[in-house]
Every structure is written in structure tokens, then in C-alpha cells.
Enzyme design. Structure first.
Site, mmCIF file in Angstrom:
data_model
loop_
_atom_site.group_PDB
_atom_site.id
_atom_site.type_symbol
_atom_site.label_atom_id
_atom_site.label_comp_id
_atom_site.label_asym_id
_atom_site.label_seq_id
_atom_site.Cartn_x
_atom_site.Cartn_y
_atom_site.Cartn_z
ATOM 1 N N CYS A 1 17.421 -6.042 31.797
ATOM 2 C CA CYS A 1 18.157 -5.287 32.896
ATOM 3 C C CYS A 1 19.285 -4.865 32.200
ATOM 4 O O CYS A 1 19.949 -5.169 31.479
ATOM 5 C CB CYS A 1 18.494 -6.086 33.836
ATOM 6 S SG CYS A 1 19.228 -5.175 35.295
ATOM 7 N N CYS B 1 22.117 -10.230 38.988
ATOM 8 C CA CYS B 1 20.862 -9.845 38.093
ATOM 9 C C CYS B 1 20.057 -11.038 37.914
ATOM 10 O O CYS B 1 20.852 -12.384 37.893
ATOM 11 C CB CYS B 1 21.706 -9.540 36.858
ATOM 12 S SG CYS B 1 20.424 -8.977 35.451
ATOM 13 N N HIS C 1 15.499 4.993 39.521
ATOM 14 C CA HIS C 1 16.082 6.435 39.588
ATOM 15 C C HIS C 1 17.122 6.390 40.307
ATOM 16 O O HIS C 1 17.509 5.570 41.222
ATOM 17 C CB HIS C 1 14.947 7.293 40.439
ATOM 18 C CG HIS C 1 13.694 7.404 39.587
ATOM 19 N ND1 HIS C 1 12.812 6.382 39.762
ATOM 20 C CD2 HIS C 1 13.515 8.362 38.723
ATOM 21 C CE1 HIS C 1 11.689 6.901 38.767
ATOM 22 N NE2 HIS C 1 12.100 8.217 38.375
ATOM 23 N N CYS D 1 16.416 -4.970 36.813
ATOM 24 C CA CYS D 1 15.623 -5.911 37.353
ATOM 25 C C CYS D 1 15.362 -5.756 38.672
ATOM 26 O O CYS D 1 16.403 -4.751 39.562
ATOM 27 C CB CYS D 1 16.282 -7.346 37.028
ATOM 28 S SG CYS D 1 17.598 -7.730 37.924
ATOM 29 N N CYS E 1 18.932 -6.303 40.965
ATOM 30 C CA CYS E 1 19.825 -5.270 40.841
ATOM 31 C C CYS E 1 19.574 -3.724 41.467
ATOM 32 O O CYS E 1 20.271 -3.054 41.946
ATOM 33 C CB CYS E 1 20.092 -5.271 39.326
ATOM 34 S SG CYS E 1 21.171 -6.380 38.463
#
Length: 100
Positions: free
Chosen positions: A16, A23, A34, A56, A59
Site C-alpha cells: 500500500c 492500513c 483512482h 490496500c 486505506c
């Protein structure tokens, strides 16, 4: 149905890049997330794959507002830069005239 591009596939098993406090540290959950900020895409649209970052599942949920937590523009910019550097290093993004 969304087309899976080489850039999207490249996220598979990557660490990540966003690394928010939430996380999960599991590269098996990493996707190309995106960046839906700054008017880069409309409702129900994704911006260009270059306007993205490796995140990840935990997140990504915070970044997209599906989970509580803070994701600042600074977090996004850092992760976007790291992701672009990886894409360039792996040859998925080529900058004409740049020395590798």
C-alpha cells in the site's frame, strides 16, 4: 464492466502506498485506487488510470469515504508519487526523453 488495464493489474500484491493509520498492511488487498478529487471525474466515472495510487482495501475505503478516517491531499500526493515512480520503474509508464 470495467476493463482491467496493465496499470490496474500492476497493483496486485504491491504494498500500500497510501499507508493511512488504518492500513491493513496486506498486499493481497492492494488495488489501483483512482483519485476522485479536483474534478478529475464525474459521478460514477473513474479518472484516467494515471490519476491513481496503490492502496490496500482499508486505506481505499477511507480515501473513497466508505470508512471513517482522515485522508489528506498530502497523503494522496505522496502515495500518487510513489505509485508513479513504481509504474515508471516497471516500464508501464514511459516519459519520453527521460533517462531511467
Amino acid at each position: 464492466m470495467t476493463k482491467t488495464t496493465p496499470v490496474r493489474k500492476s497493483a496486485r500484491n504491491k504494498p500500500c502506498a497510501l499507508r493511512l493509520p488504518c492500513c491493513n498492511g496486506n498486499p493481497e488487498t492492494t488495488v489501483l485506487a483512482h483519485i476522485r478529487r479536483f474534478g478529475w471525474a464525474g459521478i460514477a466515472q473513474k479518472p484516467n488510470d494515471l490519476l491513481s495510487l496503490y492502496a490496500c482495501s482499508s486505506c481505499h475505503d477511507v480515501m473513497d469515504g466508505r470508512a471513517k478516517g482522515e485522508c489528506t491531499d498530502t497523503d494522496v500526493l505522496r502515495a500518487h508519487g510513489e505509485t508513479l515512480q513504481t509504474l515508471i520503474r516497471e516500464g508501464l509508464v514511459v516519459v519520453k526523453g527521460a533517462k531511467q
